[in-house]
Design a protein around this motif. Structure first.
Motif, PDB file in Angstrom:
ATOM      1  N   CYS A  10      28.255  30.599  29.482  1.00  0.00           N
ATOM      2  CA  CYS A  10      27.519  30.212  30.692  1.00  0.00           C
ATOM      3  C   CYS A  10      27.224  31.388  31.616  1.00  0.00           C
ATOM      4  CB  CYS A  10      28.291  29.141  31.450  1.00  0.00           C
ATOM      5  SG  CYS A  10      28.300  27.535  30.611  1.00  0.00           S
TER       6      CYS A  10
ATOM      7  N   VAL B 211      24.555  23.337  26.147  1.00  0.00           N
ATOM      8  CA  VAL B 211      25.379  24.559  26.096  1.00  0.00           C
ATOM      9  C   VAL B 211      26.403  24.463  24.971  1.00  0.00           C
ATOM     10  CG1 VAL B 211      27.139  25.883  27.326  1.00  0.00           C
ATOM     11  CG2 VAL B 211      25.065  25.149  28.525  1.00  0.00           C
TER      12      VAL B 211
ATOM     13  N   VAL C 204      27.469  27.128  35.313  1.00  0.00           N
ATOM     14  CA  VAL C 204      26.152  27.760  35.213  1.00  0.00           C
ATOM     15  C   VAL C 204      25.815  28.339  36.584  1.00  0.00           C
ATOM     16  CG1 VAL C 204      23.695  27.388  34.792  1.00  0.00           C
ATOM     17  CG2 VAL C 204      25.395  26.185  33.407  1.00  0.00           C
TER      18      VAL C 204
END
Length: 539
Positions: free
Chosen positions: A406, A399, A437
């Motif tokens: 996210c 990420v 997430v």
């Protein structure tokens, strides 16, 4: 057992005997000693009131420094010390002595009569202790045995446990080790496996239940710490020999039933063992499969496709699910179900799942850069991937690499696969959510699904399994169950989607129930990212 009938310890018996001997001879000290040529092995002492104990000092002396009544038998009753000797097995000598005798000219018949009985009592006591030990310990490894496990289960029911982890381990092909290399080598394997389990589960009760089967039970341990121990033990065992041991495990922190927990771990171990022997019969070799997988990933042979997720009421695209298609050099694009099943059996799905996750992050970064509409994209993670203790760290690194928000990333997890109990799935989901997430509970309503997971697990979305949707038009029970799930999720503030929507009638019923999102062939099949962008994002 009453106090009157309670078996006395050897120390209590020896104190009584030596105090009687000391009183009879009116000495300051009475001793029973067992020694060999080099050192004192056992020493019991009784002394008169206000006389200092000498036992520890005597035991620390070198052989040449020992008192003469220890080095030689003294039977002259005119002396101040008497000692009588008796030879025992393996070069050991038993000694009964009285030191600083105040009443001279005593007869030694009492000492000579008592000495053999003392030696025999100690031998019997040691034998009894050894039998008690072997009743609850494995003779070869020193681990606890099945009797200890049965006793533990009875005690565990009385405990207030915060959490429990159970690890079941079984040596693959122990009979072959014994047959090919000899029983001594097989015994060394058995001992080494036990040592490794004790090394990584120091606070656990580690049992050897049968010749090749072990069990470790750890109380009041966090899920993360337990899984790190499991992974570390597995890694070390694999480093000794690939496929040496098959593991199964389970963890709980609510409504703990140790018996059921152990059964879950053993069930998982047996399923993993079936996979091991199945692959062995097929001639699969994990390092070769792993290299083939990594080569295919590097060559771009796995193609990430997107399945659109539609708003149930507006029919507008509101998300996508990332799926993968395999590009065979001769057959072209094909559904990789059998190949993925092999990867799951050999615990290699981890590499493919992270590849898909990275491709999704790369795509989201490009959408943002090209000013395309941003929608959440879901990625399915295999159970073997979710079990990895560092999975959230790997996700966060990806990420950060692509600077993706996210809020557009979702991981789909499922309890229907049966390889993780609800507590373990809940802990894994919580770790992913802490990494910011979103988590979607996938395949809800499929085999092994339970309403209990809704109260145990924090999640952001739930997806009704296609098995519910298939029958939702003509099956009243499917409608009642689906409606109940949707109502519960609405009260929990969780969005509900449905998979496998193939007809307009199915869609109409789901809309009436208040289902938020849908996906299925009624809208589209999985398509390439480029096609998805043209059809849904660039219009």
């Amino acid at each position: 057992m009453s106090e009157n009938n309670k078996m006395r310890s050897i120390l209590e018996i020896m104190n009584d005997v030596l105090s009687t001997v000391r009183d009879y001879y009116d000495s300051e000290y009475a001793y029973y000693i067992e020694k060999d040529e080099y050192e004192i092995l056992t020493i019991y002492e009784w002394c008169a009131e206000n006389i200092p104990w000498q036992r520890d000092r005597i035991k620390m002396l070198e052989p040449e420094q020992l008192p003469r009544w220890v080095q030689h038998e003294i039977t002259d009753t005119r002396d101040e010390c008497y000692s009588v000797f008796q030879g025992l097995d393996e070069g050991i000598t038993a000694i009964l002595a009285v030191v600083n005798v105040r009443r001279g000219g005593c007869d030694l018949s009492l000492m000579r009569a008592v000495l053999p009985y003392i030696s025999q009592a100690i031998i019997l006591h040691k034998t009894q202790k050894q039998q008690e030990y072997l009743s609850y310990h494995d003779d070869l490894t020193g681990l606890l045995n099945r009797n200890s496990f049965v006793a533990y289960l009875a005690e565990a029911k009385k405990k207030q446990l915060k959490s429990v982890g159970a690890l079941s381990a079984d040596i693959n092909g122990l009979k072959n080790f014994n047959k090919e290399f000899g029983r001594e080598y097989g015994d060394e394997v058995v001992i080494r496996v036990g040592e490794i389990l004790e090394e990584f589960f120091r606070s656990a009760n580690v049992y050897r239940l049968t010749g090749d089967e072990y069990l470790a039970i750890v109380e009041n341990i966090s899920y993360e710490k337990f899984m790190k121990g499991v992974q570390a033990a597995h890694t070390k065992l694999e480093n000794i020999s690939l496929g040496l041991v098959t593991l199964g495990y389970a963890w709980e922190k609510a409504n703990i039933d140790v018996d059921v927990l152990v059964s879950d771990a053993e069930d998982m171990m047996r399923e993993e063992k079936k996979k091991y022997y199945k692959n062995l019969r097929k001639g699969h070799h994990e390092p070769i499969i792993k290299q083939d997988l990594l080569d295919d990933l590097k060559s771009g042979n796995f193609i990430v496709c997107l399945l659109p997720i539609m708003d149930a009421h507006s029919n507008e695209v509101v998300g996508a699910e990332a799926l993968v298609r395999y590009h065979h050099k001769d057959l072209g694009i094909m559904n990789p179900e059998r190949y993925i099943a092999l990867l799951e059996e050999t615990k290699l799905s981890y590499h493919l799942d992270l590849h898909v996750f990275e491709e999704v992050c790369r795509t989201l970064q490009r959408w943002e850069r090209e000013d395309l509409p941003m929608i959440p994209v879901s990625v399915n993670f295999a159970v073997s991937t979710l079990r990895k203790p560092d999975i959230t760290e790997k996700m966060q690194a990806i990420v950060e690499k692509y600077h993706v928000s996210c809020e557009y990333l979702q991981i789909e997890v499922s309890e229907s696969r049966g390889d993780m109990n609800q507590e373990m799935l809940a802990e894994t989901g919580n770790k992913i959510r802490k990494a910011n997430v979103r988590v979607v509970l996938d395949h809800f309503g499929a085999k092994n699904s339970s309403f209990t997971i809704l109260s145990l697990m924090e999640f952001d979305g739930l997806k009704l399994d296609s098995s519910l949707v298939d029958n939702i038009v003509g099956n009243r029970r499917s409608q009642i169950v689906s409606q109940a799930v949707i109502d519960v999720c609405r009260r929990l503030g969780v969005t509900v989607s449905a998979s496998g929507v193939d007809t307009q009638d199915q869609l109409n019923i789901l809309k009436e129930m208040g289902c938020d999102c849908v996906q299925g062939t009624l809208f589209n099949k999985p398509i390439t990212i480029e096609t998805f962008e043209v059809r849904y994002l660039k219009g």
